[in-house]
Design a protein around this motif. Structure first.
Motif, PDB file in Angstrom:
ATOM      1  N   ASN A 197      -6.047 -43.100   4.989  1.00  0.00           N
ATOM      2  CA  ASN A 197      -4.852 -43.652   5.628  1.00  0.00           C
ATOM      3  C   ASN A 197      -4.043 -44.544   4.700  1.00  0.00           C
ATOM      4  O   ASN A 197      -3.189 -45.288   5.137  1.00  0.00           O
ATOM      5  CB  ASN A 197      -5.243 -44.428   6.887  1.00  0.00           C
ATOM      6  N   ASP A 198      -4.377 -44.486   3.419  1.00  0.00           N
ATOM      7  CA  ASP A 198      -3.623 -45.272   2.447  1.00  0.00           C
ATOM      8  C   ASP A 198      -3.773 -46.773   2.714  1.00  0.00           C
ATOM      9  O   ASP A 198      -2.834 -47.544   2.538  1.00  0.00           O
ATOM     10  CB  ASP A 198      -2.139 -44.851   2.493  1.00  0.00           C
ATOM     11  N   GLU A 209      -2.139 -40.892   9.171  1.00  0.00           N
ATOM     12  CA  GLU A 209      -0.862 -41.163   8.507  1.00  0.00           C
ATOM     13  C   GLU A 209      -0.286 -39.942   7.807  1.00  0.00           C
ATOM     14  O   GLU A 209       0.731 -40.034   7.149  1.00  0.00           O
ATOM     15  CB  GLU A 209      -1.049 -42.289   7.485  1.00  0.00           C
ATOM     16  N   ALA A 229      -0.346 -36.188   5.436  1.00  0.00           N
ATOM     17  CA  ALA A 229      -0.828 -35.636   4.170  1.00  0.00           C
ATOM     18  C   ALA A 229      -0.587 -36.560   2.989  1.00  0.00           C
ATOM     19  O   ALA A 229      -1.434 -36.679   2.098  1.00  0.00           O
ATOM     20  CB  ALA A 229      -0.148 -34.288   3.926  1.00  0.00           C
ATOM     21  N   THR A 230       0.564 -37.219   2.959  1.00  0.00           N
ATOM     22  CA  THR A 230       0.853 -38.049   1.781  1.00  0.00           C
ATOM     23  C   THR A 230      -0.105 -39.230   1.706  1.00  0.00           C
ATOM     24  O   THR A 230      -0.529 -39.624   0.617  1.00  0.00           O
ATOM     25  CB  THR A 230       2.312 -38.556   1.801  1.00  0.00           C
ATOM     26  N   ALA A 231      -0.461 -39.768   2.842  1.00  0.00           N
ATOM     27  CA  ALA A 231      -1.397 -40.896   2.862  1.00  0.00           C
ATOM     28  C   ALA A 231      -2.783 -40.449   2.400  1.00  0.00           C
ATOM     29  O   ALA A 231      -3.474 -41.174   1.671  1.00  0.00           O
ATOM     30  CB  ALA A 231      -1.472 -41.502   4.263  1.00  0.00           C
ATOM     31  N   ILE A 271      -3.457 -38.025   0.312  1.00  0.00           N
ATOM     32  CA  ILE A 271      -3.408 -37.833  -1.140  1.00  0.00           C
ATOM     33  C   ILE A 271      -3.407 -39.189  -1.853  1.00  0.00           C
ATOM     34  O   ILE A 271      -4.089 -39.380  -2.859  1.00  0.00           O
ATOM     35  CB  ILE A 271      -2.161 -37.001  -1.534  1.00  0.00           C
ATOM     36  N   ARG A 272      -2.663 -40.137  -1.307  1.00  0.00           N
ATOM     37  CA  ARG A 272      -2.622 -41.465  -1.937  1.00  0.00           C
ATOM     38  C   ARG A 272      -4.000 -42.111  -1.944  1.00  0.00           C
ATOM     39  O   ARG A 272      -4.422 -42.685  -2.955  1.00  0.00           O
ATOM     40  CB  ARG A 272      -1.630 -42.358  -1.183  1.00  0.00           C
ATOM     41  N   LEU A 306      -2.780 -28.274   6.669  1.00  0.00           N
ATOM     42  CA  LEU A 306      -1.379 -28.436   7.056  1.00  0.00           C
ATOM     43  C   LEU A 306      -1.063 -27.520   8.224  1.00  0.00           C
ATOM     44  O   LEU A 306      -1.512 -26.377   8.273  1.00  0.00           O
ATOM     45  CB  LEU A 306      -0.470 -28.072   5.879  1.00  0.00           C
ATOM     46  N   SER A 337       4.757 -27.590   9.894  1.00  0.00           N
ATOM     47  CA  SER A 337       5.190 -28.587   8.915  1.00  0.00           C
ATOM     48  C   SER A 337       5.714 -27.938   7.640  1.00  0.00           C
ATOM     49  O   SER A 337       6.344 -28.607   6.834  1.00  0.00           O
ATOM     50  CB  SER A 337       4.053 -29.560   8.594  1.00  0.00           C
ATOM     51  N   LEU A 386       4.785 -32.222  -2.105  1.00  0.00           N
ATOM     52  CA  LEU A 386       3.369 -32.596  -2.009  1.00  0.00           C
ATOM     53  C   LEU A 386       2.645 -32.299  -3.313  1.00  0.00           C
ATOM     54  O   LEU A 386       1.857 -33.101  -3.816  1.00  0.00           O
ATOM     55  CB  LEU A 386       2.682 -31.827  -0.881  1.00  0.00           C
ATOM     56  N   PHE A 435       1.073 -35.029  -5.812  1.00  0.00           N
ATOM     57  CA  PHE A 435      -0.353 -34.930  -6.129  1.00  0.00           C
ATOM     58  C   PHE A 435      -0.567 -35.039  -7.640  1.00  0.00           C
ATOM     59  O   PHE A 435      -1.436 -35.789  -8.118  1.00  0.00           O
ATOM     60  CB  PHE A 435      -0.893 -33.594  -5.606  1.00  0.00           C
TER      61      PHE A 435
END
Lengths: 300, 713
Positions: free
Chosen positions: B531-532, B605, B607-609, B611-612, B632, B636, B649, B653
């Motif tokens: 969740n970053d 949160e 996909a971006t969270a 990956i972060r 995914l 989306s 994305l 990444f």
């Protein structure tokens, strides 16, 4: 007491793909001058703090009953009753709720706090993505929206704004240079219907859009398609006339009504007002698209 | 013939009708079923079997396989050679004595196809003959002789195909190609594809499951030259390449007969595309795009394909990748190659070697064609529960989070050392000591050893220290759940003092029974890994650093490398019965996180969270890899916006230093539908972990796990 530098937000959503180009972080601002019958985000309409209650999350622990100073929560054998007439929005129940069944609809955030979230996805924005202000109507909090956009500009974060277009025109000159793309709702070209279904007259919305365009603002027209309401020739003609009058509009998007927004009335303590009969079929959407294409409109 | 696409998309048609028919037949099990008709070659008539050495038995098995395995020539096929014995599909040398398997076979490696294509098998034979002269009269002589023997067997099998093809009308090109390859260097694209296929097929015929490696790197120059000379068109080349992919489906049987129901399509035949070569020049070429065309059109998931991306990857290529990814099936996974190469050079490989990296057939990184590779997994969550917290003994207490963490690290270190001791005792020659390392005798595997740099020269087989690099990689599993457990204990007990350590132990012993409000509070309040959230992600990064440091401490003490990695593959399923309730609100025996991915259902949160969070660890300390599974929703990635999002994305990444990511686009509801009506979803593939599986060939438990990941992910 609400301070001026705090922004009323319902939610910040990361990794949004359909609120403008690229990967976007969408900030939903609370408060809207319209009351659309088909509203998809009813929790953003009122500026007031509303306690959202999600019955399916309640485990019946009774903690809210114990802390509520007004006796607004009651537990019966098989139900949790929440009497909103008694609620003053003190949020004691929200703090006590273990399962997230009670949530505040409004968070007060500073520009800095919002940008901290927005900054997190900078690696994913690239040349296209960035922040999208949505709501509600972002310009219902004009100074706040401008402050947020100004800071995004300063930091080099792309900006988009979803707007119903109904706001004070005196802000336009400040606003336009701060927004890369306006996602502009055009709900109904028939003034009488517009008043009936949204509560306001569309003239100001149209004027504002034309002014944005004259100032060089880039826009996309987003038109909700509500079967039996606005899927009519006079509306299509109005879309066409607007499209042909704009210099910087990229395209028109048709969004089919869905009944999901209706179900979001439940946490607000209201009846699900979703109207299945308003949902256009794929064929209805095709027909509408073809009509608009014939009128020379660029559709997405 | 409609090649399945999960999201209602329609796949483009570029290939000829006969090629599409061949794909259709292969995907629908025609050749896999055919292989099951002849499971293995019998050695029962050997009178002296009992008195033969293991190597002699192996050599005899290979001889019989080469001379007796059915020859298969499919209608209109452009490439010849087939692995026609059913037992090979089960990862065994397909020869039996008294009904029993003679020996198991080899996987988890990408063999040296570069030497095969560029220099030919004759070159390998010359090397083997020279080595035999060197090893004559030494204890290496039997292996050196076995190398020559197995090359002879390859020749016998090759001659059988030549004989069969010589009189068959319509296969003149196949015959002509086989007259040259794989023995001589390929002189054009078509020959190069045939050369790789023939050696790949021979290895598989003998039961091995090698990966293919960097297909565009291997073939690009040949195609470029042919196109320049006008001897092949792009359309013709696409057909030839398509046959390579289609023939790789010859082991599809429709039933899951290997590894507890983990699918019928996982034979570790991985392909890598794109990325830089040993000189730092981008490899991406016409072969890359043709391979993507084939994957897009046929939806073949049997070669789990990965692409190597870097900061300079052409955005046009990214967009093409996103287009293919959108068909779902988890068909393309991605490496952030800058991170991988940094990781390998930091570990000690030369830059040139590091830049050649491929994988082992799943996604673990290795230098192809010269690496022995095995990984050894352990469950770090179970270590925490059983060792550090003594099965939640009520007297277990720590004064601070740091005390708890320190105690846990001791146990993690013990787990790593146990792996080291165990492997060392299995690999070291008896009566030798670590510092005077001698490789002990292992199962024979001469065929695969022929194609692994170092084996022939050293006189040692693939599993006896022959390859240039020998890698045993401890893999930490259960990572997200161990991290989340530690984090929640920190918050609940030490920071917020909601309850005492002893009270939490009781709650967990009781599997949260009677403590639902507390469980709900934990789930609602603490943003877990994925969740970053910097606080929990810091524990994740710290644990990985400490774990990799323990591995490094043991590295170099003996004759194999001991680099760290992260994985579970599907082990979260088999580990579940041994796991107790977890502090982060999970009940006992739940199927929890896979690989380096978040606990199912805990990532809120997006996909971006995820990956972060994943990228916050020093992933360069994990030279064999750490995989992130990313689910995914089809919605989306719809439309042009969706393509932009997918590209963004991938770029994010890479920019954030990601190592390996397996995106999959599918809706859980489609998977449920497939579970109920498998007949309608024969070719629906999903990325399980390092491999793709045809969903309907997974057993129920695996299907449920995949659905769960998609629903909650």
């Amino acid at each position: 007491m609400k301070k001026d530098n705090l922004i009323s937000v319902t939610e910040i959503q990361r990794f949004c793909m359909h609120d403008g180009p690229g990967v976007r972080t969408t900030v939903f601002l609370k408060g809207c001058p319209l009351r659309c019958a088909w509203c998809h985000n009813p929790e953003t309409q009122s500026t007031a703090q509303q306690i959202l209650y999600y019955p399916q999350k309640c485990i019946g622990c009774g903690a809210c009953v114990a802390v509520c100073p007004r006796g607004a929560h009651r537990l019966t054998e098989d139900a949790h009753l929440f009497d909103r007439a008694l609620c003053q929005g003190c949020r004691a129940c929200v703090a006590a709720c273990c399962s997230g069944a009670l949530e505040p609809s409004r968070k007060e955030m500073t520009v800095e706090e919002i940008l901290t979230v927005v900054e997190k996805d900078r690696a994913f924005y690239g040349a296209l993505g960035g922040i999208t202000l949505s709501g509600g109507e972002p310009m219902a909090q004009p100074e706040n929206a401008l402050a947020l956009l100004r800071e995004c500009r300063r930091r080099g974060i792309g900006t988009a704004m979803e707007t119903c277009g109904y706001f004070d025109a005196s802000y336009l000159e400040a606003l336009v240079p701060l927004v890369d793309l306006f996602l502009w709702d055009f709900k109904d070209g028939n003034p009488a219907r517009h008043r009936e279904y949204t509560g306001v007259d569309p003239a100001r919305i149209r004027q504002n859009l034309c002014r944005v365009d004259a100032l060089g603002g880039v826009s996309v027209l987003r038109c909700i398609m509500v079967k039996g309401v606005n899927m009519q020739e006079d509306h299509y003609e109005a879309i066409a006339s607007l499209w042909h009058s704009l210099q910087h509009c990229k395209h028109v998007e048709l969004l089919p009504y869905h009944a999901y927004g209706g179900s979001k009335m439940i946490p607000l303590g209201m009846e699900d007002n979703g109207r299945r009969e308003w949902i256009p079929s794929e064929e209805d959407m095709e027909t509408a698209k073809n009509i608009l294409i014939k009128k020379g409109i660029r559709l997405k | 013939m409609t090649f399945y696409a999960p999201n209602g998309r329609v796949r483009p048609v570029r290939l000829s009708e006969s090629t599409r028919q061949f794909a259709w037949d292969s995907l629908n099990q025609k050749y896999g079923q055919d292989a099951l008709k002849t499971m293995a070659i019998s050695m029962d008539d050997l009178e002296n079997y009992e008195s033969m050495t293991k190597l002699e038995r192996y050599d005899e098995a290979i001889y019989r396989i080469a001379t007796q395995a059915p020859i298969r020539i499919c209608p209109d096929e452009k490439l010849s050679g087939a692995a026609t014995l059913g037992m090979a599909i089960n990862h065994r040398v397909p020869a039996t004595y008294g009904g029993k398997t003679v020996t198991y076979s080899i996987s988890h490696l990408t063999i040296d196809f570069e030497t095969v294509v560029k220099y030919g098998v004759n070159h390998i034979r010359a090397k083997a003959e020279a080595a035999l002269q060197t090893h004559l009269g030494t204890e290496r002589e039997p292996f050196a002789r076995s190398c020559i023997h197995c090359l002879n067997c390859l020749d016998l099998w090759h001659q059988r195909y030549l004989d069969a093809l010589s009189s068959m009308p319509g296969y003149e090109a196949n015959y002509r190609n086989l007259q040259r390859v794989p023995h001589q260097p390929a002189s054009n694209f078509y020959e190069a594809v045939q050369s790789i296929w023939f050696i790949f097929a021979f290895n598989r015929l003998c039961g091995n499951w090698p990966g293919v490696g960097r297909l565009d790197y291997l073939l690009g120059d040949y195609l470029e030259k042919d196109l320049r000379d006008g001897t092949v068109t792009l359309d013709e080349a696409r057909e030839i390449l398509a046959h390579f992919f289609i023939k790789g489906c010859e082991w599809i049987t429709g039933n899951s007969n290997f590894q507890n129901g983990s699918g019928d399509a996982q034979h570790y035949q991985n392909i890598l595309l794109c990325g830089i070569d040993e000189n730092g020049k981008e490899v991406t070429n016409q072969v890359t795009y043709l391979a993507l065309d084939v994957l897009e059109e046929l939806g073949i998931s049997d070669y789990p394909t990965s692409v190597r991306l870097n900061a300079n990857t052409d955005p046009k290529l990214l967009r093409r990748l996103a287009e293919v990814m959108r068909y779902g099936g988890g068909i393309l996974a991605v490496y952030g190659e800058d991170t991988v190469i940094d990781s390998l050079t930091k570990y000690g490989y030369s830059l040139t070697e590091a830049r050649k990296f491929a994988n082992d057939g799943c996604w673990e990184v290795q230098v192809p064609g010269k690496t022995f590779f095995a990984y050894i997994p352990f469950d770090s969550l179970r270590v925490l529960q059983e060792k550090t917290l003594k099965g939640y003994a009520p007297d277990r207490a720590f004064d601070s989070f740091e005390d708890l963490y320190a105690a846990y690290l001791v146990n993690v270190q013990e787990a790593v050392e146990a792996i080291y001791r165990d492997r060392t005792s299995k690999l070291l020659k008896p009566n030798f000591r670590e510092h005077e390392w001698q490789w002990g005798e292992q199962k024979p595997c001469t065929v695969i050893s022929l194609f692994e740099g170092g084996c022939i020269e050293s006189g040692h087989s693939y599993v006896e220290g022959g390859p240039v690099y020998n890698v045993l990689s401890p893999h930490i599993g259960g990572l997200a759940d161990a991290v989340n457990s530690l984090y929640v204990i920190k918050k609940l007990v030490f920071d917020e003092k909601k309850l005492s350590f002893a009270e939490l132990m009781t709650v967990l012993t009781n599997n949260w029974e009677g403590n639902e409000p507390l469980r709900q509070y934990v789930i609602k309040t603490y943003p877990l890994y994925g969740n970053d959230n910097d606080e929990v992600d810091a524990i994740y990064a710290r644990l990985l650093n400490d774990f990799s440091a323990f591995c490094r401490q043991l590295d170099g003490r003996c004759d194999y490398k001991f680099p760290a990695g992260v994985s579970t593959f599907g082990r979260q399923l088999e580990w579940a019965p041994f796991r107790m309730a977890s502090p982060h609100g999970r009940r006992a025996h739940e199927v929890l996180a896979g690989n380096t991915s978040p606990t199912p259902g805990s990532d809120r949160e997006g996909a971006t969270a995820i990956i972060r969070s994943y990228c916050k660890a020093d992933l360069v300390n994990l030279p064999t890899g750490a995989a992130l599974d990313l689910k995914l929703l089809p919605s989306s990635v719809e439309g042009e916006d969706g393509l932009d999002a997918l590209v963004a994305l991938l770029q994010g990444f890479v920019a954030l230093g990601g190592f390996f990511m397996q995106p999959d686009v599918v809706d859980a509801s489609v998977l449920r539908e497939a579970q109920e009506h498998p007949e309608d979803y024969q070719n629906l593939s999903v990325r399980v972990s390092g491999w793709n599986a045809r969903f309907v060939t997974l057993c129920k438990e695996w299907q449920d796990m995949v659905i769960d990941q998609h629903e909650k992910g």
